[in-house]
Write a protein that holds these residues in place. Structure first.
Motif, PDB file in Angstrom:
ATOM      1  N   ARG A 358      37.825  82.848  -6.622  1.00  0.00           N
ATOM      2  CA  ARG A 358      37.017  82.592  -5.430  1.00  0.00           C
ATOM      3  C   ARG A 358      36.399  81.201  -5.486  1.00  0.00           C
ATOM      4  N   ASP A 359      35.852  80.809  -6.639  1.00  0.00           N
ATOM      5  CA  ASP A 359      35.218  79.496  -6.772  1.00  0.00           C
ATOM      6  C   ASP A 359      36.239  78.374  -6.582  1.00  0.00           C
ATOM      7  N   LEU A 361      39.057  78.459  -4.883  1.00  0.00           N
ATOM      8  CA  LEU A 361      39.489  78.403  -3.493  1.00  0.00           C
ATOM      9  C   LEU A 361      38.422  77.753  -2.605  1.00  0.00           C
ATOM     10  N   ILE A 362      37.168  78.195  -2.730  1.00  0.00           N
ATOM     11  CA  ILE A 362      36.124  77.700  -1.840  1.00  0.00           C
ATOM     12  C   ILE A 362      35.755  76.255  -2.153  1.00  0.00           C
ATOM     13  N   ASP A 363      35.672  75.906  -3.430  1.00  0.00           N
ATOM     14  CA  ASP A 363      35.177  74.578  -3.814  1.00  0.00           C
ATOM     15  C   ASP A 363      36.267  73.513  -3.813  1.00  0.00           C
ATOM     16  N   LEU A 366      40.431  75.207  -0.382  1.00  0.00           N
ATOM     17  CA  LEU A 366      40.282  75.355   1.067  1.00  0.00           C
ATOM     18  C   LEU A 366      39.785  74.093   1.765  1.00  0.00           C
ATOM     19  N   TYR A 389      38.853  88.233  -2.173  1.00  0.00           N
ATOM     20  CA  TYR A 389      39.453  87.393  -1.133  1.00  0.00           C
ATOM     21  C   TYR A 389      38.958  87.787   0.262  1.00  0.00           C
ATOM     22  N   THR A 391      35.960  88.465   1.132  1.00  0.00           N
ATOM     23  CA  THR A 391      34.738  87.690   1.406  1.00  0.00           C
ATOM     24  C   THR A 391      35.076  86.262   1.802  1.00  0.00           C
ATOM     25  N   ILE A 392      36.147  85.695   1.230  1.00  0.00           N
ATOM     26  CA  ILE A 392      36.570  84.339   1.614  1.00  0.00           C
ATOM     27  C   ILE A 392      37.084  84.339   3.043  1.00  0.00           C
ATOM     28  N   HIS A 393      37.835  85.383   3.393  1.00  0.00           N
ATOM     29  CA  HIS A 393      38.364  85.476   4.760  1.00  0.00           C
ATOM     30  C   HIS A 393      37.225  85.558   5.780  1.00  0.00           C
ATOM     31  N   GLU A 395      34.359  84.115   5.527  1.00  0.00           N
ATOM     32  CA  GLU A 395      33.725  82.803   5.631  1.00  0.00           C
ATOM     33  C   GLU A 395      34.651  81.772   6.292  1.00  0.00           C
ATOM     34  N   TYR A 396      35.952  81.893   6.064  1.00  0.00           N
ATOM     35  CA  TYR A 396      36.919  80.911   6.577  1.00  0.00           C
ATOM     36  C   TYR A 396      38.055  81.628   7.317  1.00  0.00           C
TER      37      TYR A 396
END
Length: 424
Positions: A358-359, A361-363, A366, A389, A391-393, A395-396
């Protein structure tokens, strides 16, 4: 009365127009048949053409019938058996008596309408309405592609590009300019002739009229010597080559080959990536594809190793994401490249590695990616990686997508859902 008989031989592709009209008319039914065929084919045959079938009820043509009453004369072309007043027996079989695979105690039924699609046609239907999301033009220099555009009128050029209207206009202006003085003199002489004609006859009048007529003839002859069209008048359409801005894109294919991925799950992942590979190769000429296989260690491999290598091991998903980020830094600048990623896994991951994924991908990924998709292949409940994932979806939603595949029949619908064209 005249009759025109066309005795020209039929062209080799005489039915090409009719075939395209047929494919266009029944596009929806054919696309459904292609979708069914993709789900049933093996990996090696997924990109080949072949026979597809559509229900006969979907290709019925409208028929116009005469209304009740009245006196009608009918011409039945090709009739050699029946005469007026004969009763025609109902044919056996047909729709409702065996059609679509239903049983019938008499006659023969009708199967679904089958025809053959070429490989090009099959792939056209397979990838119709799909595109890479968020693709933008970034690099405007160092291009190899050009388009020809019109850039005005030139005095020199090829005969095939001559501008007839401009050429005739130039010729008319040249003739007017070269003969303007002579035409003024001619008008003056004509006016003098008209005035002289009104005077009484006399020897002086005859002599003067003779001089005027001789001068008029000389001027008309001089005007007639001006060419109607000169090479100086010819004007040509000017065409120049204009560079086309090209989008540079790279697709990262990340596949989990750990021990938790059994052979059936790996085959589904390979089928998905084969679809993605065919889609990119067919629709985007200038696109690079990076293949990454991972278990506890991630490796960049070639196409053959990606689909056929049998290496396996534990599961550390972050290794593939980390390798993807390193390759982007080394070879694919986000300022120039449109970066895409597609990851397939069964969702099983090692310990706390999902939080690390997750870190990363987000930092790191993405912010530089146009679009990243995750496909989880499992018949069981979602694993920890899916929950992370998800939670990432949230947000983005525009840049990150995730889909669930349970069996091979879900591959093509999921693929279309991930890469369908979005209305602006």
């Amino acid at each position: 009365m005249s009759y025109i008989i066309d005795r020209r031989l039929n062209a080799k592709n005489k039915s090409a127009v009719n075939r395209q009209r047929f494919l266009q008319r029944y596009r929806q039914q054919i696309q459904k048949a292609v979708s069914d065929a993709v789900n049933q084919r093996s990996i090696t045959d997924i990109d080949k053409g072949g026979k597809v079938s559509i229900p006969t009820r979907d290709i019925n043509e409208p028929t116009i019938y005469h209304g009740q009453g009245g006196y009608n004369e009918r011409v039945l072309p090709g009739n050699k058996q029946y005469s007026e007043g004969d009763k025609i027996a109902r044919p056996q079989g047909g729709e409702g008596q065996g059609s679509g695979g239903q049983a019938s105690d008499s006659g023969e039924g009708e199967d679904d309408f089958s025809f053959t699609l070429s490989q090009e046609e099959f792939l056209d239907f397979m990838f119709e309405g799909l595109e890479l999301p968020n693709l933008v033009k970034r690099q405007l220099s160092g291009l190899e592609e050009f388009k020809t555009v019109r850039a005005g009128i030139a005095n020199e050029g090829q005969p095939g590009r001559i501008n007839i209207v401009r050429s005739l206009r130039s010729a008319n202006m040249r003739r007017i300019a070269l003969t303007a003085g002579k035409r003024r003199q001619l008008d003056e002489l004509h006016a003098e002739l008209v005035a002289l004609d009104k005077q009484p006859d006399s020897p002086a009048k005859k002599a003067r009229m003779s001089e005027l007529l001789e001068a008029v003839a000389k001027l008309e002859k001089a005007i007639g010597r001006i060419p109607w069209l000169d090479t100086f008048d010819l004007k040509y359409n000017l065409h120049i080559k204009q560079p086309i801005p090209r989008s540079k894109a790279v697709m990262f294919c990340l596949m989990d080959v750990s021990g938790s991925m059994d052979q059936g799950t790996k085959d589904i992942a390979k089928r998905f990536f084969i679809l993605l590979y065919l889609f990119l190769q067919r629709n985007y000429e200038k696109i690079e594809i990076v293949f990454i296989r991972h278990h506890t260690i991630a490796k960049e491999v070639n196409e053959d190793d990606f689909f056929h290598s049998r290496e396996t091991g534990g599961t550390v998903v972050s290794s593939a994401l980390r390798l993807m980020q390193e390759i982007i830094q080394d070879r694919y600048s986000p300022e120039i490249w449109n970066i895409y990623g597609a990851q397939a896994s069964d969702g099983d991951n090692w310990g706390e590695d999902s939080d690390l994924c997750r870190d990363i991908l987000i930092d790191e990924l993405l912010p530089n990616c146009q679009y990243f998709s995750y496909i989880e292949i499992t018949q069981n409940q979602h694993q920890a990686l899916w929950e992370t994932y998800d939670t990432i979806h949230a947000e983005y939603p525009e840049r990150f997508a995730l889909q669930h595949i349970r069996d091979a029949s879900d591959i093509y619908p999921v693929f279309r859902e991930l890469f369908h064209k979005k209305v602006a």
